[in-house]
Write an enzyme that holds these catalytic residues in place. Structure first.
Site, PDB file in Angstrom:
ATOM      1  N   SER A 129      -3.800  -2.726   0.985  1.00  0.00           N
ATOM      2  CA  SER A 129      -3.313  -3.550   2.091  1.00  0.00           C
ATOM      3  C   SER A 129      -4.026  -3.130   3.364  1.00  0.00           C
ATOM      4  O   SER A 129      -4.367  -1.948   3.531  1.00  0.00           O
ATOM      5  CB  SER A 129      -1.796  -3.366   2.268  1.00  0.00           C
ATOM      6  OG  SER A 129      -1.351  -4.008   3.447  1.00  0.00           O
ATOM      7  N   TYR A 142       5.210   2.065   3.414  1.00  0.00           N
ATOM      8  CA  TYR A 142       4.251   1.155   2.779  1.00  0.00           C
ATOM      9  C   TYR A 142       2.825   1.506   3.204  1.00  0.00           C
ATOM     10  O   TYR A 142       1.918   1.607   2.372  1.00  0.00           O
ATOM     11  CB  TYR A 142       4.593  -0.280   3.160  1.00  0.00           C
ATOM     12  CG  TYR A 142       3.761  -1.339   2.473  1.00  0.00           C
ATOM     13  CD1 TYR A 142       4.020  -1.696   1.158  1.00  0.00           C
ATOM     14  CD2 TYR A 142       2.729  -1.991   3.142  1.00  0.00           C
ATOM     15  CE1 TYR A 142       3.271  -2.681   0.524  1.00  0.00           C
ATOM     16  CE2 TYR A 142       1.975  -2.975   2.530  1.00  0.00           C
ATOM     17  CZ  TYR A 142       2.249  -3.323   1.223  1.00  0.00           C
ATOM     18  OH  TYR A 142       1.501  -4.289   0.593  1.00  0.00           O
TER      19      TYR A 142
END
Length: 267
Positions: A129, A142
């Site tokens: 990501s 995350y």
């Protein structure tokens, strides 16, 4: 000879989009899901795999190898979102998210490597990501595990060079998928010191969940990586501003970049 591709987390979202796209391009694609019976597709076979269960990983990979004799490309796509103040996210949720986003993909890679070495080649693509390139407020867990997967990609790329195995990462920005449905949101606690800022960010995330770009862009990038003789180690797919923010992080002083993020999130 058509390449055999295994895509984890292919029951929905980016994983399903890339599986359908690559199938239409003539590749032999297998997808995996924790609950394939709920998400079956006629376009490509969907096998059972829970990346948090090592036995499940081995069984899935063994099934593909028995049917095809090889796995040419592994796309580590399975993952889960998580938001919340780091101080208030329960430890078990932090561990669960690291298991899904880091240790799970790591175990899938370790499980497929013996067959790739035996076949003297292969490509592993880790879906990370753009959030893994920076610490984001209320998305720190995350960011941390996606960043860890980026670094492991670099290490494995060097360790596996003698075996003709390419290891690359592909970092998407915001895409219009159903990832929010499976994301863990720490509750906004009444009288918490984070109640107002976290509540506002959570509201913004939910309001813009469908504003991302088309996942087909990720699928097309996957094909470019697969067909490249010497792929890069890192790829990024997203809006110009999202990708440019990574460039700014490299060139701006830390505190100025931090202020830019704080302004962006209205903190």
């Amino acid at each position: 000879m058509d390449k055999v591709i295994l895509i984890t987390g292919a029951s929905s979202g980016i994983g399903k989009t890339m599986a359908i796209y690559l199938t239409t391009k003539g590749y032999k694609v297998y997808g995996s899901s924790r609950t394939p019976e709920k998400h079956g597709t006629e376009v490509f076979p969907l096998l059972r795999m829970d990346v948090n269960d090592v036995a499940s990983i081995y069984n899935c990979i063994d099934e593909v190898l028995k049917k095809e004799g090889r796995i040419d490309v592994l796309v580590n796509n399975a993952g889960a979102g998580i938001t919340g103040p780091i101080e208030e996210i329960p430890d078990e949720e932090i561990r669960r998210n690291f298991n899904t986003n880091f240790f799970g993909p790591l175990n899938v890679m370790k499980s497929v490597l013996p067959s790739m070495r035996k076949n003297n080649g292969g490509t592993i693509i880790n879906i990370t990501s753009l959030a893994g390139y920076m610490g984001l407020p209320y998305r720190g867990i995350y960011s941390a595990n996606k960043g860890a997967l980026e670094i492991i990609t670099e290490s494995l790329s060097m360790e596996l060079k003698d075996f003709n195995i390419n290891v690359v990462s592909l970092a998407p920005g915001d895409f219009a998928t159903n990832i929010a449905a499976g994301r863990y949101h720490a509750p906004v606690l009444k009288n918490s010191p984070y109640e107002l800022p976290y509540g506002n960010i959570l509201k913004s995330i939910n309001e813009h969940v469908d504003d991302g770009e088309d996942p087909i862009l990720v699928a097309r990038q996957i094909e470019k990586i697969i067909t490249s003789e010497k792929p890069n180690i890192h790829y990024k797919v997203g809006s110009f501003l999202q990708k440019f923010s990574i460039v700014l992080k490299r060139i701006l002083p830390d505190r100025i970049y931090e202020r830019m993020l704080l302004n962006h999130y209205k903190l």
